[in-house]
Motif scaffolding. Structure first.
Motif, PDB file in Angstrom:
ATOM      1  N   LEU A 199      43.683  36.644  32.815  1.00  0.00           N
ATOM      2  CA  LEU A 199      44.262  36.683  34.113  1.00  0.00           C
ATOM      3  C   LEU A 199      44.356  38.203  34.705  1.00  0.00           C
ATOM      4  N   ALA A 200      44.011  38.306  36.186  1.00  0.00           N
ATOM      5  CA  ALA A 200      44.411  39.570  36.573  1.00  0.00           C
ATOM      6  C   ALA A 200      45.774  39.804  36.927  1.00  0.00           C
ATOM      7  N   ALA A 201      46.289  40.987  37.095  1.00  0.00           N
ATOM      8  CA  ALA A 201      47.720  41.314  37.386  1.00  0.00           C
ATOM      9  C   ALA A 201      47.906  40.461  38.509  1.00  0.00           C
ATOM     10  N   GLY A 202      49.160  39.854  38.536  1.00  0.00           N
ATOM     11  CA  GLY A 202      49.893  39.382  39.516  1.00  0.00           C
ATOM     12  C   GLY A 202      49.374  37.786  39.661  1.00  0.00           C
ATOM     13  N   PRO A 239      40.332  31.480  40.834  1.00  0.00           N
ATOM     14  CA  PRO A 239      40.175  32.110  42.160  1.00  0.00           C
ATOM     15  C   PRO A 239      41.004  33.551  42.551  1.00  0.00           C
ATOM     16  N   HIS A 240      41.547  34.229  41.616  1.00  0.00           N
ATOM     17  CA  HIS A 240      42.330  35.406  41.745  1.00  0.00           C
ATOM     18  C   HIS A 240      41.710  36.462  40.815  1.00  0.00           C
ATOM     19  N   GLY A 241      40.600  36.558  40.468  1.00  0.00           N
ATOM     20  CA  GLY A 241      39.923  37.714  39.723  1.00  0.00           C
ATOM     21  C   GLY A 241      40.012  37.486  38.199  1.00  0.00           C
ATOM     22  N   GLY A 242      40.640  36.316  37.741  1.00  0.00           N
ATOM     23  CA  GLY A 242      40.364  36.246  36.399  1.00  0.00           C
ATOM     24  C   GLY A 242      39.263  35.563  35.776  1.00  0.00           C
ATOM     25  N   GLU A 243      39.350  35.364  34.512  1.00  0.00           N
ATOM     26  CA  GLU A 243      38.101  34.255  34.008  1.00  0.00           C
ATOM     27  C   GLU A 243      38.676  33.690  32.780  1.00  0.00           C
ATOM     28  N   ILE A 244      37.940  32.431  32.651  1.00  0.00           N
ATOM     29  CA  ILE A 244      37.924  31.650  31.690  1.00  0.00           C
ATOM     30  C   ILE A 244      36.801  31.415  30.847  1.00  0.00           C
TER      31      ILE A 244
END
Length: 288
Positions: free
Chosen positions: A190-193, A148-153
């Motif tokens: 994971l994106a920062a934060g 949801p916040h810019g990361g990826e799995i």
């Protein structure tokens, strides 16, 4: 059930394997650093060809599975049965050694970065002497799911739930049969934060290996090149508070059987190890 918390931190130690490939070992650096059914986790990472060019010449296995995941580089797998598999950046090879394999894993580059991981997963006694099998998964066959916040799995195997959506990995079954340890293998970016919340099977043993950045699980900081053995729970909350994070989430259903390991052989008793060594000496280890 509560969210999983960190039970133990295992710092990866520098070592070498094969013909001198430099690597870092977290799980499996000692018998007390295993997590049933996960036996060993190695990270190999170098821009210096001398650290990896000698590769992993022909060697045997019996009694478990190996999972090789390449982030950067090119390796060729060959075995005594004539199987070949090209492992390129982003690709995975899942190999069940079963009753016996003699294989090699050799770099196909003489410069540049070689980076990846090898995981060993135990097999129950009823499957240790089954015929070996392979599944090669090139990068474009492994599903990627945005967070949801810019990361990826990147989900190599198994199933996870993110925001009430079931995510399915590239390998959940083989030849129509569910893998007995129901393994989950995910590369989390994971994106920062960002804070990532995942639902996980409550009765699996699970570990997080942070290979880039620093992650937080509950109140516990997990530094780079550390494996965090997780406690009981059915959710995981992973945070990237200090910058972007890249980590492996690996889990499996415990087997709860004795483990006797002698190098590349993993059985249930000393007698079975002795038989394995005799089979290897007599050329019977990897007969079809």
């Amino acid at each position: 059930m509560p969210a999983r918390q960190v039970k133990q931190l295992i710092r990866a130690i520098d070592t070498s394997d094969g013909a001198g490939v430099k690597l870092r070992r977290s799980l499996g650096q000692s018998a007390g650093a295993r997590l049933d059914p996960l036996l060993m986790l190695d990270e190999f990472y170098s821009d210096e060809p001398a650290d990896y060019l000698a590769g992993f010449p022909s060697h045997p296995h019996r009694g478990f599975e190996t999972v090789t995941y390449i982030l950067d580089g090119h390796m060729l797998h060959e075995d005594h049965l004539g199987n070949k598999g090209d492992l390129k950046s982003g690709g995975v090879q899942w190999m069940r050694a079963g009753r016996g394999i003699i294989h090699s894993e050799m770099p196909q580059q003489n410069q540049g970065r070689m980076r990846g991981f090898q995981l060993w997963i135990n097999l129950p006694a009823t499957e240790k002497m089954q015929a070996p099998w392979y599944r090669d998964l090139p990068a474009d066959q492994i599903p990627h799911y945005p967070t949801p916040h810019g990361g990826e799995i990147k989900l190599i195997a198994g199933e996870l739930t993110l925001a009430n959506k079931l995510l399915s990995g590239a390998l959940t079954q083989h030849e129509g049969k569910t893998l007995s340890t129901a393994p989950i293998y995910a590369d989390l970016r994971l994106a920062a934060g960002e804070t990532l919340q995942l639902a996980t099977p409550a009765h699996h043993n699970a570990v997080i290996y942070v290979y880039e950045g620093e992650a937080t699980i509950g109140s516990k900081l997990v530094p780079e090149a550390h494996a965090a053995v997780l406690g009981e729970g059915d959710t995981l909350e992973l945070s990237a508070r200090q910058g972007a994070v890249q980590a492996l989430f690996i889990a499996g259903r415990p087997i709860n059987e004795p483990i006797v390991q002698y190098g590349p052989f993993v059985m249930n008793s000393s007698e079975e190890i002795e038989q394995t060594l005799q089979d290897y000496r007599d050329g019977r280890l990897a007969l079809p």
